[in-house]
Write an enzyme that holds these catalytic residues in place. Structure first.
Site, mmCIF file in Angstrom:
data_model
loop_
_atom_site.group_PDB
_atom_site.id
_atom_site.type_symbol
_atom_site.label_atom_id
_atom_site.label_comp_id
_atom_site.label_asym_id
_atom_site.label_seq_id
_atom_site.Cartn_x
_atom_site.Cartn_y
_atom_site.Cartn_z
ATOM 1 N N GLU A 11 -18.157 18.337 0.926
ATOM 2 C CA GLU A 11 -17.230 18.963 -0.020
ATOM 3 C C GLU A 11 -17.715 18.794 -1.455
ATOM 4 O O GLU A 11 -17.676 19.733 -2.254
ATOM 5 C CB GLU A 11 -15.823 18.375 0.172
ATOM 6 C CG GLU A 11 -15.170 18.919 1.444
ATOM 7 C CD GLU A 11 -13.963 18.124 1.934
ATOM 8 O OE1 GLU A 11 -13.329 18.555 2.913
ATOM 9 O OE2 GLU A 11 -13.649 17.066 1.350
ATOM 10 N N GLY A 54 -0.289 4.446 0.165
ATOM 11 C CA GLY A 54 -1.033 5.606 0.652
ATOM 12 C C GLY A 54 -0.230 6.355 1.697
ATOM 13 O O GLY A 54 0.996 6.205 1.786
ATOM 14 N N GLY A 71 0.818 -1.206 0.000
ATOM 15 C CA GLY A 71 0.000 0.000 0.000
ATOM 16 C C GLY A 71 0.853 1.258 0.000
ATOM 17 O O GLY A 71 1.683 1.443 0.898
#
Lengths: 436, 436
Positions: free
Chosen positions: A175, A16, A14
């Site tokens: 948002e 991220g 991963g």
């Protein structure tokens, strides 16, 4: 394991916030041979994904090649692959490519994905927002629907294309709703000849009694008023009972026809956590590691970021946000660096402590809410704070100056610059089939 | 047609350089009701498409919403649709959406598309470069192949992923080859751990004896030397006999294994020209209009841009380049504006005159060739001229300042910023099937 055999093989799955932070902190330590695997070739700045979905930023503005970030880290290899199997006995992970990746230490940092909480039948009718593909898909769908409405000669037909439903009143939903309302009601208001963009509906649906539940009540109320002023319909206390093609069915029987439905109501841990051989901590598939972030009985397997449900050593629940993932990634690197020499045994590992920097959410142009320690901000100064923090975070992305200038330009001219529909490849000449 | 019935309905099909120029010059003249139709929602700055393919620019940097460009032109409507049928008798065009678009005057400006000149069986094995989807597809393929090579444990397998074949030594082929060589041999040179990017081959194949045939011989020779210094293999006098999956077969029996093959060897007119009811001028499907750009016997149908094969009123052949299309679009608008009042009859229409601004092509970083009138430039100053012209042309795009800064940043740091692989939607989690 014989430490004298060579560098310790650390497999980080991963790229991220958590995985990348861990790899970066192990860089330039030749005692470790780090392999970072991600199914994408890029690290994604997820907090700005909604800006790609709403046509303010281009995909490369918020994504950066992992190789490029780790270019100088000679002890780190980056490989693009999707891990499908964790073989704990054999200490190896197996990728979609068929390749086996052996580890001495595993750091699992594969993050969260959109979850419909058991209602997988809803998936084909909605779009989540977790990847660049998702963001571009949302942009393509909403802009294409406006094009269809403008082209249609049937007023009834036209109306159907002109509703965007967003489920989930957390930061992502708020948002998205604010940015879509800005885009359509303000930036694009003079661009159509047949449709009246003021009639386009952006409907934000939240099951509980207020949006932005993690904030103070008056901040939620402020966000609601701001959204309504932008033209968003905010429906709180409204639960989704079913989703069919182009229709949201609410509990109580009411329906909303919307040709674009976005699901921002929940995420769950990547299902790889089910292969860790430990009990899951919740139905979102997360796991609870030991205070050092390793798994019980398995000091060489660490779990970090959105996969984790835990309270830190001071009893504070650790939220699924980017700063928490970064801090966990650094913590694991620190633990491993402390064990480079045989004298350091696992029982001396430090526990993870979460440093809470607070929360911020943006509501259209010029408005945001900030909650940090005792600090509460809302309005223009909260928006400035949001802008500052996000610009600073973007260090090393396509170029924060470029992004900043792009924003400034769009801001001054009220003209977001990424309003293009890139067709899907392969069927580039065909539009998606229209639901009947 | 009764002029007193209302504004003249002008249907412009195609929002490229020609169609957009025509629509812009008819804007703010309420005597005309202009409808501009394109299958995309954006105008594309095609001369920089190779930069999206080679990961220097993001798609929105070179594309701009047609609605946004024409926002203030109240007499112009923009519709996104793909025209499939021209009904000349009924004076209407029929779109993929099923909608009929009636015209009093038609301006056909649908441009060119990739052509394999009768070898359609080659298409699945190669990628053209005419749209944003094409450019993103090329970027995805070349970057993904490098990822596959890095991940592979078999040196033979690895080698296969590391060849990019480009067919066609015109400006597009030369620009692509130079930019890919720059990207891979220079920018990415330290980013891999298993493969040696110096072994990656970029092979440019041209059937005739020199590349950039439209330029002077010493400019072609210069371009060849520059490309070779960047690490490109230039094979002139080499004709393609066949293309199969991952293999280019040349006349004479030689083959080149390349998992990425790009076809920059030819284009043809959009097949809508076949529905005009006039004889085609060449096998590329182009037509030759009258000197005023209308069709013989049909003064209300104009054909412009890359659809046209003609010499202008001074006998100069008009090339298929952006400035020629812009000039033709303006010319048609001028003809129509001259006929607003009944007294002006078609026989008084002015003939089209092409003003030749010259040619320029860029060869990697810091080098270009320019040929304009008696002027010949090559090297750094030609590159500066190229940069200046393209920046000036980009007016109104995402923001030329932003693009310029993005370039400057990439230039100084040798790090093009758009090096991300965005997976295809729908199958975002799956990689394309690898050919066996």
């Amino acid at each position: 394991m014989d430490e004298s055999m060579g560098p310790r093989r650390v497999l980080v799955i991963g790229g991220g916030f958590g995985g990348l932070a861990c790899a970066r902190h192990l860089a330039h330590h030749p005692e470790f041979e780090v392999t970072l695997i991600d199914r994408a070739n890029h690290h994604l700045f997820q907090p700005l994904l909604y800006q790609v979905a709403t046509a303010s930023l281009a995909a490369p503005d918020i994504a950066r090649s992992l190789r490029q970030v780790l270019e100088e880290a000679e002890n780190v290899s980056v490989l693009m692959d999707e891990i499908e199997t964790l073989d704990r006995e054999g200490r190896q992970a197996i990728g979609q490519s068929g390749r086996h990746y052996v580890w001495d230490t595993l750091v699992l940092a594969v993050g969260a994905q959109t979850s419909f909480f058991g209602n997988d039948a809803w998936e084909p009718h909605m779009m989540g927002l977790k990847s660049l593909e998702d963001a571009q898909g949302i942009r393509r769908l909403v802009l294409s629907n406006l094009e269809r409405a403008e082209r249609s000669e049937d007023p009834e037909e036209r109306r159907k294309w002109m509703t965007v439903g967003i489920v989930g009143g957390g930061p992502t939903g708020v948002e998205l709703a604010g940015a879509f309302a800005d885009l359509i009601h303000r930036s694009m208001r003079n661009e159509f000849r047949s449709i009246d963009t003021r009639q386009l509906r952006v409907v934000l649906v939240e099951g509980s009694e207020r949006i932005l539940e993690a904030y103070d009540e008056d901040q939620s109320e402020y966000a609601r008023r701001r959204l309504e002023r932008l033209g968003v319909e905010v429906k709180t206390g409204t639960r989704v009972a079913d989703v069919t093609e182009g229709v949201l069915h609410f509990q109580g029987g009411e329906v909303l026809e919307a040709r674009a439905i976005i699901w921002a109501a929940g995420v769950e841990a990547n299902p790889l956590t089910r292969q860790l051989g430990v009990e899951l901590a919740d139905r979102a598939g997360r796991v609870t590691p030991l205070p050092d972030l390793s798994l019980p009985g398995n000091p060489d397997v660490f779990v970090i970021g959105d996969l984790v449900r835990m309270s830190d050593s001071e009893g504070k629940a650790v939220p699924g946000v980017a700063p928490a993932a970064v801090q966990m990634g650094k913590h694991v690197a620190k633990v491993l660096l402390g064990e480079r020499h045989p004298g350091n045994l696992p029982e001396s590992r430090p526990p993870f402590r979460y440093f809470d920097k607070g929360l911020m959410a943006i509501i259209g142009k010029n408005a945001a809410v900030v909650k940090s320690g005792g600090l509460r901000l809302k309005g223009y100064f909260a928006w400035l704070a949001w802008l500052l923090v996000h610009i600073l975070f973007l260090i090393g992305f396509r170029n924060k100056l470029v992004v900043l200038l792009g924003w400034s330009f769009a801001y001054v001219h009220d003209q977001p610059g990424a309003r293009i529909i890139v067709h899907r490849p392969r069927d580039a000449r065909k539009e998606p089939v229209e639901p009947t």
